[in-house]
Write an enzyme that holds these catalytic residues in place. Structure first.
Site, PDB file in Angstrom:
ATOM      1  N   CYS A   1      15.682 -70.400  93.692  1.00  0.00           N
ATOM      2  CA  CYS A   1      17.158 -71.924  92.800  1.00  0.00           C
ATOM      3  C   CYS A   1      18.359 -72.304  94.439  1.00  0.00           C
ATOM      4  O   CYS A   1      18.638 -73.462  93.700  1.00  0.00           O
ATOM      5  CB  CYS A   1      17.964 -71.331  92.006  1.00  0.00           C
ATOM      6  SG  CYS A   1      17.125 -70.378  90.923  1.00  0.00           S
TER       7      CYS A   1
ATOM      8  N   HIS B   1      23.956 -74.991  90.491  1.00  0.00           N
ATOM      9  CA  HIS B   1      23.130 -74.845  90.190  1.00  0.00           C
ATOM     10  C   HIS B   1      22.609 -74.176  88.321  1.00  0.00           C
ATOM     11  O   HIS B   1      23.406 -73.507  88.078  1.00  0.00           O
ATOM     12  CB  HIS B   1      21.860 -73.828  90.780  1.00  0.00           C
ATOM     13  CG  HIS B   1      20.594 -72.869  89.993  1.00  0.00           C
ATOM     14  ND1 HIS B   1      19.416 -73.904  89.906  1.00  0.00           N
ATOM     15  CD2 HIS B   1      20.631 -71.576  89.784  1.00  0.00           C
ATOM     16  CE1 HIS B   1      18.714 -73.131  88.671  1.00  0.00           C
ATOM     17  NE2 HIS B   1      19.344 -71.434  89.407  1.00  0.00           N
TER      18      HIS B   1
ATOM     19  N   ASN C   1      17.318 -73.708  82.718  1.00  0.00           N
ATOM     20  CA  ASN C   1      17.060 -73.124  84.683  1.00  0.00           C
ATOM     21  C   ASN C   1      15.589 -73.769  85.230  1.00  0.00           C
ATOM     22  O   ASN C   1      14.509 -72.678  84.879  1.00  0.00           O
ATOM     23  CB  ASN C   1      17.238 -71.693  84.352  1.00  0.00           C
ATOM     24  CG  ASN C   1      17.392 -71.050  85.967  1.00  0.00           C
ATOM     25  OD1 ASN C   1      16.514 -72.085  87.027  1.00  0.00           O
ATOM     26  ND2 ASN C   1      17.359 -69.564  86.622  1.00  0.00           N
TER      27      ASN C   1
END
Ligand code: UT7
Length: 333
Positions: A116, A257, A287
């Protein structure tokens, strides 16, 4: 970080998400969960998942093509295709396939794996090639299809992730619009978030047993990663602001993020940044790992929220564990 000499400008953005949408209620048919739990603990309502027949390379290529068009460049102008992903179509890398799909026939291409944090690490990597003059035009893509690797029977992870891709074009420019960056890794916490290979040893010949095996589904110690994120992200943002010689008041937009709305809110609060300056779209996409920052960035640019010259703070964090921050101004001055 003061930088004298040629620098980089971020001049184009694009993104791509699969059409199929899965809502929280749909997931309660698979695991013991509820829309209420997912919304209140994460902020996620929907996620877009890649259907049969689609590929990471195609999704990434669509985002990259849009970014190149938005920078008013041709694919042949691109010198480097940098693909940040943890879920390539091919473990040898998918960047070269993307290079071919977008027609960037003059570009070299390679993958970068930093989960990520991949987009922020990719952006900083691109900047080094541009600042040294090795390349003029780089497309940085963050793309992931975690739906391939999630255990759809594990409620602690399957409700969190979605698929997507986002990309930016970075160009060598006289004025450096990358104001500062910081990047960190802590492998001692590696066990907190994994998509790991498990060997199933196979006797081959003589006394030799090889490590034949396969990758396992995503596993995460959510509480540990949450604690890590709310501690490290404000710290890395503050350090990067200091290095960039700007203050919190100079931030126009914060794009973290997109892991959890509670993390985003906690970081914004710690930075004393008003909610109006925070960009979030995880309610729609969940996500999407390396894609989450460039996807949110592109949506905000397309919506006319982010304007040329505005200062954007981005921070990626996740598996590794890894985390980083990049502060840049959008567009050419
Ligand atoms: O992209 C990389 C970075 N990733 C992150 O930053 C993720 C960081 N972690 C998080 O965002 C949060 O920790 C989660 C969203 C993953 C979990 O939220 P939480 O508030 O930390 O929940 P928890 O893990 O402490 O679990 C609370 C309860 C547990 O039940 P008990 O032990 O209290 O009885 C879980 O079993 O919630 C249960 N639970 C669920 N219940 C319904 C866990 N997942 C679910 C679910 N539906 N999907």
């Amino acid at each position: 970080m003061k930088f004298d000499g040629a620098g980089i400008a971020i001049t184009g953005s694009g993104s791509a998400t699969p059409q199929a949408v899965v809502q929280n209620d749909d997931l309660s048919q698979l695991v013991e969960t509820s829309d209420d739990w997912i919304r209140t603990r994460t902020g996620i309502r929907n996620r877009h998942l890649l259907e049969e027949g689609g590929s990471l390379s195609e999704l990434a290529a669509t985002a990259a093509t849009r970014a190149i068009a938005s920078a008013h460049l041709q694919p042949e102008d691109i010198d480097l295709v940098l693909l940040a992903t943890s879920t390539p179509d091919d473990l040898f890398g998918s960047a070269a396939k993307v290079q071919h799909l977008i027609g960037a026939r003059n570009a070299v291409a390679f993958d970068l794996t930093a989960a990520c944090s991949g987009f922020v690490f990719g952006l900083v990597t691109a900047a080094q090639y541009l600042r040294t003059g090795a390349f003029q035009n780089v497309v940085v893509i963050g793309a992931d299809i975690l739906s391939r690797w999630v255990d759809w029977g594990d409620r602690t992870t399957c409700v969190l992730f979605g698929d997507g891709a986002g990309a930016v074009v970075c160009q060598r420019d006289e004025v450096d619009q990358l104001l500062g960056f910081e990047m960190y890794s802590d492998g001692s916490q590696n066990h907190c978030l994994n998509l790991s290979y498990q060997a199933n040893p196979k006797y081959l010949v003589h006394d030799l047993t090889i490590q034949k095996g396969e990758y396992q589904a995503v596993t995460m110690n959510g509480r540990e990663v949450y604690r890590f994120a709310v501690a490290k992200v404000p710290e890395v943002v503050e350090k990067t602001l200091f290095r960039s010689e700007i203050g919190v008041d100079d931030i126009d937009w914060l794009i973290l993020h997109q892991a959890n709305q509670r993390i985003i809110d906690a970081v914004a609060k710690r930075l004393k940044l008003p909610a109006e300056k925070v960009i979030a779209n995880l309610h729609e996409y969940g996500n999407t790992s390396a894609a989450s920052i460039p996807l949110a960035l592109d949506e905000a640019i397309q919506a006319g929220k982010i304007k040329v010259g505005q200062t954007i703070v981005t921070s990626g964090f996740g598996a590794g564990l890894s985390w980083g921050c990049a502060i840049f101004r959008w567009g050419k001055s």
